[in-house]
Design an enzyme around this catalytic site. Structure first.
Site, short mmCIF file in Angstrom:
data_model
loop_
_atom_site.label_atom_id
_atom_site.label_comp_id
_atom_site.label_asym_id
_atom_site.label_seq_id
_atom_site.Cartn_x
_atom_site.Cartn_y
_atom_site.Cartn_z
NE ARG A 55 1.05 7.32 3.73
CZ ARG A 55 1.31 6.28 3.00
NH1 ARG A 55 0.27 6.27 1.85
NH2 ARG A 55 2.04 5.37 3.44
N GLY A 56 -2.66 12.45 4.68
CA GLY A 56 -3.99 13.23 4.02
C GLY A 56 -4.24 14.46 4.84
CB ALA A 57 -4.74 17.98 3.65
NE ARG A 89 4.07 15.26 4.07
CZ ARG A 89 3.03 14.53 3.44
NH1 ARG A 89 2.26 13.60 3.86
NH2 ARG A 89 3.36 14.49 2.29
CD GLN A 187 0.29 8.22 -1.08
OE1 GLN A 187 0.60 7.77 -1.95
NE2 GLN A 187 0.71 9.29 -0.38
CG ASP A 227 -2.54 17.76 -0.40
OD1 ASP A 227 -2.76 17.06 -1.48
OD2 ASP A 227 -2.45 17.00 0.95
CG ASN A 237 -4.93 16.25 -4.87
OD1 ASN A 237 -5.05 16.04 -3.54
ND2 ASN A 237 -5.28 15.07 -5.59
CE LYS A 238 0.40 12.27 -2.62
NZ LYS A 238 1.55 12.48 -1.60
O1 MRU Z 1 0.16 10.89 1.82
P1 MRU Z 1 0.10 12.41 1.68
O2 MRU Z 1 -0.22 13.05 2.81
O3 MRU Z 1 1.08 12.89 0.95
O4 MRU Z 1 -1.19 12.57 0.66
C1 MRU Z 1 -2.07 13.70 0.55
C2 MRU Z 1 -3.29 13.10 0.25
O5 MRU Z 1 -3.85 12.15 0.66
C3 MRU Z 1 -3.72 13.68 -1.09
O6 MRU Z 1 -3.15 14.59 -1.83
C4 MRU Z 1 -5.21 13.81 -1.05
O7 MRU Z 1 -5.66 13.71 -2.32
C5 MRU Z 1 -5.69 15.12 -0.35
S1 MRU Z 1 -5.98 15.06 1.23
C6 MRU Z 1 -7.43 14.58 1.45
#
Ligand code: MRU
Length: 331
Positions: A55-57, A89, A187, A227, A237-238
């Site tokens: 996970r995470g961009a 994704r 997360q 993201d 972002n999340k």
């Molecule tokens: O678990 P995800 O891939 O949906 O989450 C993405 C993230 O971890 C975040 O949105 C994050 O804050 C930015 S990516 C470093």
């Protein structure tokens, strides 16, 4: 990242390549188990991105680069691999950026492992720079807030939003971090809190809905990741980030977005054009295998929200700290 409490344990990345296999920390199993997933085909990598093993961009970008590397090593059709990996994704720009980068490297005849390892290393180098720039904003005694996971797990190593915090802590600045748990997939609680625990950085997990309460009590700054960042500075972002940004604005708290240039998407004019991923409603209605919502209730589960650029104090990038009006420089 160092794992082993206090930052003294072994050094490990979120994703890497070893003996012909893509290896990654299975983020679904943290914080209870540190398990490594081994992937041998690009299809397996695409699936790992989809089901959130990774996970995470920026980590998704590196995983995608390694997936393209596997396709090339196995002499598969790299255009077909690119299409499948990109479909894993929709929101994180780094996924598309990494696949396009690999396509061009492979077409130029670069060795696949060299190209993917290079991509991952550049991702980490950028995070180190982001940490240095971001650290210049932090003073000893500061109380910080973040959301979701923008740490080493999300970025191969070091982090984006967490990079300035790691650097401040290693410079012996006395900091404290509020970590919002991040519904629905937690997360913040499961990944960010785990990373901060490993480093021994003082922190507390708070419910997402408690953010305003604690900001009003006193927060020096909010730092989040991103993201995808549109050309006008609106960013995805999340889910839950937008609310934090509005409250920070209301209370006059600086709100920073830490992200590498690969997260900027100048082909997307504004936040309205960013595709927001809708995830399964079970992520909201269930905890593990237990249903916690009435059987007849539906749930809506957008994975990200879009925060307008006017709420961003600055973007912390590997090229420096830029106001939303200055991001054009990075085109
Ligand atoms: O678990 P995800 O891939 O949906 O989450 C993405 C993230 O971890 C975040 O949105 C994050 O804050 C930015 S990516 C470093």
């Amino acid at each position: 990242m160092k794992v082993g409490v206090g930052g003294n344990g072994k050094d490990i990345r979120a994703v890497w390549f070893e003996n012909g296999v893509v290896r990654m920390i299975d983020q679904r199993r943290l914080p209870n188990d540190l398990t490594i997933a081994d992937l041998r085909t690009y299809e397996e990598v695409a699936s790992a991105i989809r089901i959130m093993t990774v996970r995470g961009a920026p980590s998704i970008g590196a995983a995608a680069a390694y997936g393209m590397c596997l396709a090339a090593l196995r002499e598969e059709n790299i255009e077909k691999a690119a299409k499948l990996i990109k479909s894993a994704r929709p929101t994180a720009n780094d996924l598309f950026y990494a696949v396009d980068h690999m396509l061009s490297e492979l077409k130029n005849g670069t060795d696949p492992v060299k190209a993917a390892d290079g991509y991952a290393q550049i991702t980490v180098d950028k995070c180190v720079k982001i940490g240095e720039y971001g650290n210049s904003l932090i003073r000893s005694g500061d109380i910080l807030m973040t959301h979701c996971n923008a740490g080493a797990l999300a970025t191969v190593d070091v982090g984006t939003a967490l990079a300035p915090m790691r650097k401040a802590w290693s410079d012996e600045k006395n900091i404290f971090v509020y970590v919002s748990e991040t519904r629905p997939r937690l997360q913040g609680m499961q990944l960010t809190a785990w990373e901060l625990s490993q480093e021994g950085i003082p922190h507390a997990i708070i419910a997402d809905g408690a953010s305003g309460h604690f900001m009003k009590k006193g927060v020096s700054m909010v730092i989040v990741g991103a993201d995808r960042i549109a050309a006008n500075g609106d960013f995805a972002n999340k889910i839950g980030t937008y609310g934090k940004a509005v409250i920070a604005h209301e209370l006059g708290i600086p709100f920073y977005v830490a992200a590498p240039v690969s997260t900027f998407d100048f082909g997307t004019a504004t936040g309205d054009d960013i595709i927001i991923e809708d995830r399964p409603e079970e992520e909201i209605t269930m905890i593990g295998s237990m249903r916690i919502a009435p059987v007849s209730s539906r749930a809506l589960n957008p994975s990200f929200d879009v925060t307008p650029a006017r709420y961003v104090t600055s973007f912390i990038t590997e090229k420096g700290i830029l106001a939303p009006s200055e991001i054009e420089k990075m085109r």
